[in-house]
Design an enzyme around this catalytic site. Structure first.
Site, short mmCIF file in Angstrom:
data_model
loop_
_atom_site.label_atom_id
_atom_site.label_comp_id
_atom_site.label_asym_id
_atom_site.label_seq_id
_atom_site.Cartn_x
_atom_site.Cartn_y
_atom_site.Cartn_z
N SER A 78 8.55 16.95 41.90
CA SER A 78 7.46 17.05 42.10
C SER A 78 6.79 17.12 39.90
CB SER A 78 6.20 18.19 42.36
OG SER A 78 6.91 19.48 42.57
N ASP A 117 9.57 24.16 34.50
CA ASP A 117 9.64 22.96 35.31
C ASP A 117 9.57 21.29 34.56
OD1 ASP A 117 10.12 24.85 37.22
OD2 ASP A 117 8.67 23.82 38.99
C1 GLA Z 1 7.68 26.76 41.50
C2 GLA Z 1 6.78 26.69 40.27
C3 GLA Z 1 7.59 26.59 38.74
C4 GLA Z 1 8.46 28.51 38.89
C5 GLA Z 1 9.00 28.61 40.12
C6 GLA Z 1 10.02 29.85 40.30
O1 GLA Z 1 9.62 26.03 40.66
O2 GLA Z 1 6.66 25.13 39.77
O3 GLA Z 1 6.77 26.57 38.11
O4 GLA Z 1 7.00 29.13 39.06
O5 GLA Z 1 8.41 27.86 41.05
O6 GLA Z 1 10.12 30.05 39.09
#
Ligand code: GLA
Length: 429
Positions: free
Chosen positions: A170, A214
């Site tokens: 995403s 991310d």
């Molecule tokens: C998802 C969220 C991130 C982070 C991870 C856990 O990927 O998008 O921001 O919090 O979980 O580390």
């Protein structure tokens, strides 16, 4: 440390990422050569498809944004902590060109569906089969809110980041869309702003309360490096990965438990609650980032049992991530692997975001020779594990874990050996 003392003074979270980070331009554009070149077959296929749907290929460009795997530092980003992801050689591509005067018109090759919307009236699209239109729409809206005068685009979006596997498909859609809109409108907010607005799109428009990891790594990554990120200051440091010594092997359990969304937001609220309570007791605690393992142990009595477990994970994981960075710099891969193992135990026992399939995948990997460390990656409740494997053992580990997981669960897993690539970019086709 007891009541009334300033947690920050002893939090043990060094003023991180001085030195190397200070020498780097934080908004340096990733070199286009750092990512794998798009193979001509893929380009040919999508150019032909574009011509068929939109007529001609004049002005056609491609925005590309990678997925990521997080080596260590899980569920710390939304507490202002430390993470260490790398971008992987799986990406989302948006073949696009400006379409002045029209609506935004996009075809998703993965979902086999269209999305169309006007830039002057951006609403959610809740009738699509995938969430993808809302990532794109949300990013367009956030760009406009920062003052970018967007131009409509038309195009085809396609990705090979496994969806729902904890590899940030995403964020890759958001970043590819942001890059395409910026290129079409000739506006380029700095890279840090771009990451923050993509995160805002996911928090406020899509409704997932994710942290910054991310989107940040999809934009700022560099080839053959992991990225140590301070999620509060957004200072970051690139740490070279010694691929002559080890491989990053990622095992997809192929399951995704529904709990993921609600449990994620619940964990986040518990962390905020823990920080609030600790702050009432000792002051100086804005987020759990401000608390060291010792401070937490000394003030454990202000938290209920569950909240204490959540806080213990985050506080310990921040410390582990900084230790892992030191281990990587020292070439101590065995120590890095041990920290990954500890991370998984903490996520399983204290943060409670693992599941049977993830635990099994970790267990199966740990039985193999050459596996230095194994842990779940991403939000949890399914998706992938990440493993640090001595290079000469990597192919054997892939074969053995695949066979063993299939035998135990009846599910055929996917296992990838990723290389670390550079961040998002726009190129001609
Ligand atoms: C998802 C969220 C991130 C982070 C991870 C856990 O990927 O998008 O921001 O919090 O979980 O580390």
């Amino acid at each position: 440390m007891g009541r009334g003392q300033d947690a920050r003074a002893t939090a043990g979270q060094r003023p991180a990422l001085q030195g190397h980070a200070a020498m780097m331009d934080p908004d340096r554009q990733s070199d286009a050569s750092e990512g794998a070149a798009l193979d001509s077959e893929t380009v040919g296929k999508f150019v032909a498809k574009f011509e068929e749907n939109f007529g001609g290929r004049e002005g056609l460009r491609c925005a590309r944004a990678p997925g990521r795997v997080n080596l260590i530092g899980e569920h710390t980003d939304y507490s202002g902590g430390f993470v260490m992801p790398m971008a992987v050689d799986r990406e989302v591509r948006l073949f696009f060109r400006p379409a002045p005067g029209g609506p935004v018109r996009l075809w998703s090759e993965n979902y086999g569906e269209w999305d169309e919307f006007d830039l002057d009236d951006i609403q959610r699209n809740d009738s699509a089969s995938g969430a993808w239109p809302n990532y794109v729409r949300g990013v367009a809206l956030m760009l406009q809110e920062t003052g970018c005068e967007l131009c409509p685009i038309e195009g085809i979006i396609h990705g090979d980041v496994p969806i729902g596997a904890g590899l940030s498909s995403s964020a890759a859609v958001e970043v590819a869309a942001a890059k395409a809109f910026c290129a079409a409108a000739n506006c380029e907010p700095d890279m840090r702003e771009l990451a923050l607005l993509c995160q805002r799109a996911e928090n406020e428009f899509v409704g997932v309360n994710c942290g910054i990891m991310d989107q940040f790594v999809s934009i700022h990554a560099s080839a053959e490096c992991a990225l140590l990120l301070d999620c509060r200051s957004l200072e970051h440091e690139l740490l070279p990965l010694d691929t002559s010594a080890f491989r990053v092997v990622v095992c997809n359990t192929m399951v995704h438990h529904e709990l993921a969304g609600s449990a994620y937001n619940e964990r986040r609220a518990q962390c905020e609650d823990a920080a609030r309570r600790l702050n009432e007791r000792i002051g100086g605690v804005e987020q759990l980032r401000d608390v060291s393992p010792d401070v937490l142990a000394d003030n454990a009595d202000v938290l209920d049992e569950v909240t204490l477990k959540r806080a213990r994970h985050v506080v310990g994981e921040n410390a582990r991530t900084l230790q892992a960075a030191e281990a990587l710099k020292a070439g101590d891969h065995a120590q890095f692997g041990r920290l990954m193992d500890e991370s998984h135990e903490s996520l399983r026992r204290d943060y409670e975001v693992s599941c049977e399939e993830l635990d099994l995948m970790v267990e199966l990997a740990r039985r193999q020779p050459g596996v230095l460390g194994a842990r779940l990656v991403g939000a949890g409740f399914g998706g992938c594990t990440v493993n640090l494997v001595r290079r000469q053992h990597a192919d054997g580990v892939v074969r053995s874990v695949k066979a063993a997981y299939r035998e135990e669960t009846g599910i055929e897993p996917e296992i990838y050996q990723f290389v670390a690539v550079g961040g998002a970019r726009v190129g001609t086709c």
